[in-house]
Design a protein around this motif. Structure first.
Motif, PDB file in Angstrom:
ATOM      1  N   ARG A 110       0.811  -1.212   0.000  1.00  0.00           N
ATOM      2  CA  ARG A 110       0.000   0.000   0.000  1.00  0.00           C
ATOM      3  C   ARG A 110       0.850   1.270   0.000  1.00  0.00           C
ATOM      4  O   ARG A 110       0.531   2.245  -0.683  1.00  0.00           O
ATOM      5  N   ARG A 111       1.895   1.267   0.806  1.00  0.00           N
ATOM      6  CA  ARG A 111       2.797   2.420   0.916  1.00  0.00           C
ATOM      7  C   ARG A 111       4.222   1.912   0.981  1.00  0.00           C
ATOM      8  O   ARG A 111       4.470   0.802   1.460  1.00  0.00           O
ATOM      9  N   PRO A 112       5.185   2.710   0.530  1.00  0.00           N
ATOM     10  CA  PRO A 112       6.577   2.269   0.653  1.00  0.00           C
ATOM     11  C   PRO A 112       7.009   2.174   2.109  1.00  0.00           C
ATOM     12  O   PRO A 112       6.507   2.902   2.976  1.00  0.00           O
ATOM     13  N   LEU A 113       7.913   1.267   2.388  1.00  0.00           N
ATOM     14  CA  LEU A 113       8.638   1.258   3.653  1.00  0.00           C
ATOM     15  C   LEU A 113       9.906   2.071   3.424  1.00  0.00           C
ATOM     16  O   LEU A 113      10.573   1.903   2.397  1.00  0.00           O
ATOM     17  N   TRP A 114      10.248   2.950   4.352  1.00  0.00           N
ATOM     18  CA  TRP A 114      11.397   3.831   4.173  1.00  0.00           C
ATOM     19  C   TRP A 114      12.622   3.284   4.888  1.00  0.00           C
ATOM     20  O   TRP A 114      12.524   2.655   5.954  1.00  0.00           O
ATOM     21  N   ARG A 115      13.755   3.527   4.297  1.00  0.00           N
ATOM     22  CA  ARG A 115      15.032   3.104   4.869  1.00  0.00           C
ATOM     23  C   ARG A 115      15.229   3.714   6.259  1.00  0.00           C
ATOM     24  O   ARG A 115      14.897   4.880   6.501  1.00  0.00           O
ATOM     25  N   ASP A 116      15.770   2.939   7.184  1.00  0.00           N
ATOM     26  CA  ASP A 116      16.122   3.391   8.534  1.00  0.00           C
ATOM     27  C   ASP A 116      14.926   3.920   9.320  1.00  0.00           C
ATOM     28  O   ASP A 116      15.061   4.804  10.170  1.00  0.00           O
ATOM     29  N   ALA A 117      13.752   3.378   9.042  1.00  0.00           N
ATOM     30  CA  ALA A 117      12.543   3.723   9.802  1.00  0.00           C
ATOM     31  C   ALA A 117      12.029   2.460  10.494  1.00  0.00           C
ATOM     32  O   ALA A 117      12.352   1.340  10.094  1.00  0.00           O
ATOM     33  N   ASP A 118      11.231   2.629  11.537  1.00  0.00           N
ATOM     34  CA  ASP A 118      10.748   1.504  12.333  1.00  0.00           C
ATOM     35  C   ASP A 118       9.342   1.085  11.910  1.00  0.00           C
ATOM     36  O   ASP A 118       8.456   1.929  11.707  1.00  0.00           O
ATOM     37  N   TYR A 119       9.155  -0.232  11.819  1.00  0.00           N
ATOM     38  CA  TYR A 119       7.874  -0.811  11.425  1.00  0.00           C
ATOM     39  C   TYR A 119       7.543  -1.984  12.345  1.00  0.00           C
ATOM     40  O   TYR A 119       8.426  -2.548  12.998  1.00  0.00           O
ATOM     41  N   ILE A 120       6.266  -2.346  12.358  1.00  0.00           N
ATOM     42  CA  ILE A 120       5.812  -3.469  13.161  1.00  0.00           C
ATOM     43  C   ILE A 120       5.086  -4.457  12.253  1.00  0.00           C
ATOM     44  O   ILE A 120       4.201  -4.078  11.478  1.00  0.00           O
ATOM     45  N   LEU A 121       5.469  -5.719  12.353  1.00  0.00           N
ATOM     46  CA  LEU A 121       4.813  -6.807  11.615  1.00  0.00           C
ATOM     47  C   LEU A 121       3.835  -7.496  12.559  1.00  0.00           C
ATOM     48  O   LEU A 121       4.231  -8.003  13.614  1.00  0.00           O
ATOM     49  N   TRP A 122       2.555  -7.478  12.182  1.00  0.00           N
ATOM     50  CA  TRP A 122       1.489  -8.008  13.016  1.00  0.00           C
ATOM     51  C   TRP A 122       0.805  -9.192  12.343  1.00  0.00           C
ATOM     52  O   TRP A 122       0.663  -9.209  11.129  1.00  0.00           O
ATOM     53  N   ARG A 123       0.332 -10.127  13.141  1.00  0.00           N
ATOM     54  CA  ARG A 123      -0.608 -11.111  12.613  1.00  0.00           C
ATOM     55  C   ARG A 123      -1.960 -10.420  12.470  1.00  0.00           C
ATOM     56  O   ARG A 123      -2.354  -9.629  13.329  1.00  0.00           O
ATOM     57  N   ALA A 124      -2.666 -10.729  11.386  1.00  0.00           N
ATOM     58  CA  ALA A 124      -3.951 -10.082  11.116  1.00  0.00           C
ATOM     59  C   ALA A 124      -5.053 -10.792  11.895  1.00  0.00           C
ATOM     60  O   ALA A 124      -5.488 -11.883  11.510  1.00  0.00           O
ATOM     61  N   GLY A 125      -5.475 -10.186  12.984  1.00  0.00           N
ATOM     62  CA  GLY A 125      -6.517 -10.784  13.807  1.00  0.00           C
ATOM     63  C   GLY A 125      -6.097 -12.133  14.341  1.00  0.00           C
ATOM     64  O   GLY A 125      -4.990 -12.307  14.848  1.00  0.00           O
ATOM     65  N   LYS A 126      -6.970 -13.122  14.212  1.00  0.00           N
ATOM     66  CA  LYS A 126      -6.672 -14.469  14.703  1.00  0.00           C
ATOM     67  C   LYS A 126      -6.134 -15.375  13.601  1.00  0.00           C
ATOM     68  O   LYS A 126      -5.930 -16.569  13.820  1.00  0.00           O
ATOM     69  N   LYS A 127      -5.898 -14.820  12.426  1.00  0.00           N
ATOM     70  CA  LYS A 127      -5.414 -15.625  11.304  1.00  0.00           C
ATOM     71  C   LYS A 127      -3.900 -15.773  11.377  1.00  0.00           C
ATOM     72  O   LYS A 127      -3.167 -14.802  11.270  1.00  0.00           O
ATOM     73  N   ASN A 128      -3.427 -16.989  11.561  1.00  0.00           N
ATOM     74  CA  ASN A 128      -1.996 -17.219  11.630  1.00  0.00           C
ATOM     75  C   ASN A 128      -1.308 -16.998  10.295  1.00  0.00           C
ATOM     76  O   ASN A 128      -0.115 -16.725  10.236  1.00  0.00           O
ATOM     77  N   ALA A 129      -2.057 -17.131   9.193  1.00  0.00           N
ATOM     78  CA  ALA A 129      -1.456 -17.026   7.874  1.00  0.00           C
ATOM     79  C   ALA A 129      -1.828 -15.721   7.177  1.00  0.00           C
ATOM     80  O   ALA A 129      -1.948 -15.663   5.962  1.00  0.00           O
TER      81      ALA A 129
END
Length: 260
Positions: free
Chosen positions: A71-90
Motif C-alpha cells: 500500500r505504501r513504501p517502507l522507508w530506509r532506517d525507519a521503524d515498522y511493526i509486523l502483526w498477525r492479522a486478527g486471529k489468522k496465523n497465515a
C-alpha cells in the motif's frame, strides 16, 4: 508482533542476490529528481520477512496461494511493526511505528489447483550459479522454507530476464531496454502486488545443496495496462519446478512518478 527496520546493508545484500539495483532504493538525488523524498526498502526484501513470519509447518491442501498488496513504501532506517492479522496465523500486516498506518498486507490461503499463464520463454539456471545463489540467500533468511528460496529465485529471474521486455504486450509500450533492471534506471518503478501459487510440500525446510541440479525457469505471459504518461501497470510472471513441485509468481509493477 515483530519489529522491522531496514538499512543500507539490507538493501545491498538483497540487491547482491536479486540484481535489483533500482535507484529508488539507493540514489536519494535520483529519487528527489523524480519528486520523492526518501529511499525506500525493496518490497520483496520486506516480504521475505513477512512470508517467513506467516509460513506454517504444513498444510492440509495440495496447493497454497500467497497474495500481498504493498500500500505504501517502507522507508530506509525507519521503524515498522509486523502483526498477525486478527486471529489468522497465515495473514499479516506491516504498519509504520510512527503513525500505525498500514504499509502492506498479505495472506496465505489454501488453493485447490495451480493454474499459470502460458510460457513465453525458458532459462536454465546452471548448477554452479545456483550454488552461488544459495550461499547468498542463506545470509538473508535463517530457517527458510523451500518456497521462500524459490520465490526469491523467480523474482531474481524476472529482474534479469533478457526476453521479458521483448514480449509483444510490453515491447509496444516501453522503450527498448535489455531487462526490467535496466528499465529501473530510466523510469520510476514500484511494486504494488505479488501473487504466488505453489505446491504445499514446498513448506518443508530449505537447506543449501552442495551440488544442486540445474533449474529451468519459465517466463510467463505478461500483462500491461495504461501507458508511461498516465502511469503504466505491468504484471510479470515466472514459474519453475523443484523436484517436480511447481511454484509460480506474478509481480505487479507501476511504472510512473515516485510518490512524494
Amino acid at each position: 508482533m515483530m519489529p522491522l527496520r531496514y538499512t543500507r546493508h539490507d538493501a545491498r545484500r538483497w540487491a547482491a542476490f536479486s540484481g535489483d539495483y533500482n535507484p529508488v532504493h539507493f540514489d536519494k538525488a535520483w529519487v528527489k529528481a523524480q519528486g520523492g523524498s526518501a529511499l525506500s526498502v525493496h518490497g520483496m526484501r520486506a516480504l521475505l520477512d513477512v512470508k517467513h513470519f506467516i509460513s506454517p509447518q504444513s498444510a492440509g491442501t495440495p496447493y497454497l496461494k500467497f497474495t500481498a498488496r504493498l500500500r505504501r513504501p517502507l522507508w530506509r532506517d525507519a521503524d515498522y511493526i509486523l502483526w498477525r492479522a486478527g486471529k489468522k496465523n497465515a495473514a499479516a500486516t506491516v504498519t509504520a511505528a510512527a503513525d500505525e498506518l498500514p504499509c502492506l498486507a498479505c495472506q496465505l490461503v489454501p488453493a485447490s489447483k495451480l493454474t499459470l499463464p502460458a510460457t513465453e520463454s525458458q532459462h536454465v539456471l546452471e548448477s554452479d550459479e545456483l550454488a552461488t545463489l544459495q550461499a547468498l540467500f542463506a545470509s538473508l533468511l535463517a530457517d527458510a522454507r523451500r518456497w521462500h528460496f524459490l520465490d526469491a529465485l523467480l523474482f531474481r529471474h524476472l529482474i534479469q530476464d533478457t526476453t521479458l521486455l521483448r514480449q509483444q504486450s510490453i515491447a509496444a509500450l516501453l522503450p527498448p531496454c535489455a531487462t526490467p533492471g535496466a528499465l529501473f534506471q530510466r523510469y520510476p518503478v514500484v511494486q504494488t502486488h505479488q501473487e504466488l501459487l505453489f505446491d504445499s510440500r514446498l513448506l518443508a525446510p530449505w537447506q543449501p545443496d552442495a551440488s544442486p541440479q540445474a533449474l529451468t525457469i519459465d517466463t510467463l505471459t505478461a500483462l500491461t495496462v495504461g501507458d508511461l504518461q498516465q502511469g503504466m501497470i505491468v504484471r510479470i510472471a515466472a514459474a519453475t519446478r523443484w523436484q517436480n513441485l511447481p511454484i509460480g509468481s506474478a509481480i505487479t509493477l507501476k511504472v510512473g512518478p515516485v510518490a512524494a
